[in-house]
Design an enzyme around this catalytic site. Sequence first.
Site, PDB file in Angstrom:
ATOM      1  N   ASP A 136     -12.146   5.501   8.839  1.00  0.00           N
ATOM      2  CA  ASP A 136     -12.342   6.110   7.509  1.00  0.00           C
ATOM      3  C   ASP A 136     -12.611   5.069   6.425  1.00  0.00           C
ATOM      4  O   ASP A 136     -12.776   5.410   5.258  1.00  0.00           O
ATOM      5  CB  ASP A 136     -11.184   7.051   7.131  1.00  0.00           C
ATOM      6  CG  ASP A 136      -9.855   6.346   6.885  1.00  0.00           C
ATOM      7  OD1 ASP A 136      -9.807   5.107   6.926  1.00  0.00           O
ATOM      8  OD2 ASP A 136      -8.856   7.058   6.639  1.00  0.00           O
ATOM      9  N   CYS A 185      -7.328   7.584   2.542  1.00  0.00           N
ATOM     10  CA  CYS A 185      -6.141   7.163   3.319  1.00  0.00           C
ATOM     11  C   CYS A 185      -4.913   7.947   2.886  1.00  0.00           C
ATOM     12  O   CYS A 185      -4.000   8.169   3.670  1.00  0.00           O
ATOM     13  CB  CYS A 185      -5.828   5.682   3.097  1.00  0.00           C
ATOM     14  SG  CYS A 185      -7.148   4.561   3.525  1.00  0.00           S
ATOM     15  N   HIS A 203      -9.658   1.067  10.237  1.00  0.00           N
ATOM     16  CA  HIS A 203      -9.753   2.495  10.581  1.00  0.00           C
ATOM     17  C   HIS A 203     -11.192   2.934  10.330  1.00  0.00           C
ATOM     18  O   HIS A 203     -11.852   2.421   9.415  1.00  0.00           O
ATOM     19  CB  HIS A 203      -8.837   3.347   9.684  1.00  0.00           C
ATOM     20  CG  HIS A 203      -7.376   3.183   9.958  1.00  0.00           C
ATOM     21  ND1 HIS A 203      -6.450   3.035   8.962  1.00  0.00           N
ATOM     22  CD2 HIS A 203      -6.677   3.168  11.116  1.00  0.00           C
ATOM     23  CE1 HIS A 203      -5.235   2.918   9.490  1.00  0.00           C
ATOM     24  NE2 HIS A 203      -5.346   3.003  10.808  1.00  0.00           N
ATOM     25  N   GLY A 259      -5.970  -7.656  10.102  1.00  0.00           N
ATOM     26  CA  GLY A 259      -7.183  -6.861  10.298  1.00  0.00           C
ATOM     27  C   GLY A 259      -7.502  -5.997   9.095  1.00  0.00           C
ATOM     28  O   GLY A 259      -8.613  -5.492   8.960  1.00  0.00           O
ATOM     29  N   ASN A 260      -6.519  -5.834   8.213  1.00  0.00           N
ATOM     30  CA  ASN A 260      -6.695  -5.091   6.958  1.00  0.00           C
ATOM     31  C   ASN A 260      -6.748  -6.162   5.864  1.00  0.00           C
ATOM     32  O   ASN A 260      -5.726  -6.758   5.513  1.00  0.00           O
ATOM     33  CB  ASN A 260      -5.505  -4.138   6.812  1.00  0.00           C
ATOM     34  CG  ASN A 260      -5.361  -3.518   5.425  1.00  0.00           C
ATOM     35  OD1 ASN A 260      -5.955  -3.977   4.470  1.00  0.00           O
ATOM     36  ND2 ASN A 260      -4.531  -2.492   5.353  1.00  0.00           N
ATOM     37  N   ARG A 312       4.479   0.479  11.147  1.00  0.00           N
ATOM     38  CA  ARG A 312       3.992   1.846  11.150  1.00  0.00           C
ATOM     39  C   ARG A 312       4.473   2.628  12.375  1.00  0.00           C
ATOM     40  O   ARG A 312       4.527   3.862  12.348  1.00  0.00           O
ATOM     41  CB  ARG A 312       2.459   1.854  11.056  1.00  0.00           C
ATOM     42  CG  ARG A 312       1.952   1.067   9.835  1.00  0.00           C
ATOM     43  CD  ARG A 312       0.785   1.698   9.162  1.00  0.00           C
ATOM     44  NE  ARG A 312       1.087   3.037   8.686  1.00  0.00           N
ATOM     45  CZ  ARG A 312       0.209   3.842   8.101  1.00  0.00           C
ATOM     46  NH1 ARG A 312      -1.028   3.435   7.912  1.00  0.00           N
ATOM     47  NH2 ARG A 312       0.550   5.053   7.707  1.00  0.00           N
ATOM     48  N   GLU A 317      -4.140   6.485  15.665  1.00  0.00           N
ATOM     49  CA  GLU A 317      -3.978   6.292  14.217  1.00  0.00           C
ATOM     50  C   GLU A 317      -4.215   7.586  13.435  1.00  0.00           C
ATOM     51  O   GLU A 317      -4.370   7.564  12.215  1.00  0.00           O
ATOM     52  CB  GLU A 317      -4.927   5.191  13.734  1.00  0.00           C
ATOM     53  CG  GLU A 317      -4.647   3.833  14.370  1.00  0.00           C
ATOM     54  CD  GLU A 317      -3.435   3.087  13.774  1.00  0.00           C
ATOM     55  OE1 GLU A 317      -3.295   3.075  12.542  1.00  0.00           O
ATOM     56  OE2 GLU A 317      -2.628   2.524  14.551  1.00  0.00           O
ATOM     57  N   SER A 327      -4.451  -6.052   2.705  1.00  0.00           N
ATOM     58  CA  SER A 327      -3.046  -6.335   3.024  1.00  0.00           C
ATOM     59  C   SER A 327      -2.850  -7.828   3.260  1.00  0.00           C
ATOM     60  O   SER A 327      -1.874  -8.424   2.794  1.00  0.00           O
ATOM     61  CB  SER A 327      -2.625  -5.528   4.258  1.00  0.00           C
ATOM     62  OG  SER A 327      -1.512  -6.100   4.895  1.00  0.00           O
TER      63      SER A 327
HETATM   64  O1  SUG Z   1      -2.131   0.750   8.197  1.00  0.00           O
HETATM   65  N1  SUG Z   1      -1.657  -0.812   5.099  1.00  0.00           N
HETATM   66  C1  SUG Z   1      -2.074   0.332   5.841  1.00  0.00           C
HETATM   67  C2  SUG Z   1      -3.261   0.979   5.174  1.00  0.00           C
HETATM   68  C3  SUG Z   1      -3.603   2.294   5.817  1.00  0.00           C
HETATM   69  C4  SUG Z   1      -4.867   2.882   5.283  1.00  0.00           C
HETATM   70  N2  SUG Z   1      -5.155   4.128   5.895  1.00  0.00           N
HETATM   71  C5  SUG Z   1      -6.354   4.556   6.283  1.00  0.00           C
HETATM   72  N3  SUG Z   1      -7.392   3.777   6.332  1.00  0.00           N
HETATM   73  N4  SUG Z   1      -6.473   5.777   6.642  1.00  0.00           N
HETATM   74  C6  SUG Z   1      -2.408  -0.054   7.277  1.00  0.00           C
HETATM   75  O2  SUG Z   1      -2.959  -1.142   7.484  1.00  0.00           O
HETATM   76  C7  SUG Z   1      -0.142  -2.646   4.535  1.00  0.00           C
HETATM   77  C8  SUG Z   1       1.335  -2.810   4.278  1.00  0.00           C
HETATM   78  C9  SUG Z   1       1.696  -4.180   3.815  1.00  0.00           C
HETATM   79  O3  SUG Z   1       0.980  -5.144   4.120  1.00  0.00           O
HETATM   80  O4  SUG Z   1       2.739  -4.311   3.108  1.00  0.00           O
HETATM   81  C10 SUG Z   1      -0.464  -1.381   5.316  1.00  0.00           C
HETATM   82  O5  SUG Z   1       0.323  -0.938   6.113  1.00  0.00           O
END
Ligand code: SUG
Length: 447
Positions: free
Chosen positions: A250, A369, A248, A24-25, A138, A174, A28
């Site tokens: 933000d 972040c 997120h 979803g990110n 996390r 979160e 990443s």
């Molecule tokens: O939770 N990335 C974090 C990024 C967090 C960003 N924070 C805010 N938007 N406030 C997450 O997705 C990736 C770690 C990895 O893939 O190795 C990671 O955890």
Amino acid sequence: MMADEINFDGLVGPTHNYGGLSTGNLASMQNVGGVSNPRAAALQGIAKMRMMVRLGLRQGVLPPHDRVHIPTLRRFGFTGTDRAILQQAWRQTPRLVTNLASASAMWTANAATVSPGADTADRRVHFTPASLAAKFHRAIEPQFTGRVLKCMFREPNHFVHHDPVPVGGRMGDEGAANHGRLAARHGQPGVQIFVYGQSAFTQGQGGQFDARQSLEASQAIARQHQLDPQRVVFVQQSRQAVDAGAFHNDVVAVTNGGVLLFHEQAFEDPEGAIDQITAACERIGVGPQFLKVSQNVVSLADAVKSYLFNSQLLSMDDGSMTLVLPVDASENATVKGWVDECLAADNPVRDAHYLDLKQSMRNGGGPACLRLRVVLDGDQQGSMGGNCLVDEALCDRLSAWVERHYREQLSPEELGDPKLLEESRAALDELTQILNLGALYEFQRTT
Ligand code: SUG
């Protein structure tokens, strides 16, 4: 009440790597397996803190968590010395080790939700560490986060620490990444905006990616922080934004002072959100300013790629506001064009700074972040424990510490290396002296 906003940035830990852990990110997911540079990542973070200090802003720092997290491996049944545990776990279940190696605690916008004393019934500052239940790597953060926050904000007349909201199913929280605040000045009463993905009890998500924040967790925090319901607004993230990679809120919206800067598609019901926020702001005599960026100007895809909205929007002494953006936002002509126009337009934003945070950005972590906003009055600041308020001298010390301890290259295949664990612990042990935090880490208590 006179109070300052202090941005507490997470110091990047020595195991910063690209594990591809956050579905979803998009960043990443796309950068999985790449070779990271933990040293550059940490120095980029310190450069950001230094810039904030030079802008005359208040800056704090939060320490990295201990990774690979051996106490969690013990709970998975591994026994023996820490070194033996890591080696066995790496042989048997490397993906578990990768999860327990993430330096994700650097993104302190996800550390907690914080309510300033100007908003709470008992006038104290309330903290709730985020449960981060949506992602396993996390979900191991809140315990240590709570310990750090209690160590730094320990005076019970000023500070209240709550447990994370209970977890299970979709009951995720979160932290500040899904929370904003509007107020005439930091120390004055504000309206708190909680942005949630869905109710934890909704069947199915109806989209490609899961939203991480539940309505019930947001409501729990508003309740336990003793916020005035008249000054709290719950707003739903749009499904479109989550599916476009805004895991997120933000990533698509930011607040400061009376300003809400947001993408047109950030919220499920944008007009309803504006009406609710306006009504709540009227109750405290604040006329909110909505800086809405239309999808015709900046698409959701460009917003997510450039992290335009993950900028820090900051109040300066002269009453103007400054944006601190990732350099990625200046590399996108449309986004840069929008920022230039915004600076020339009739609104409080007068200045913009672009920073190279590429190491963190490759994991989906931009300027906003990396920081947790804490509003503190003079007495509250005076009562803080540790040496966690940042000036240039501390930036120098931290940079030298990073240069001494951090690797310049790290690939996910190296996370099972006991030498990396030893190097990381040596670094963190020294850090607790620099930050004057005592024996904070479990490994300092048991050996
Ligand atoms: O939770 N990335 C974090 C990024 C967090 C960003 N924070 C805010 N938007 N406030 C997450 O997705 C990736 C770690 C990895 O893939 O190795 C990671 O955890």
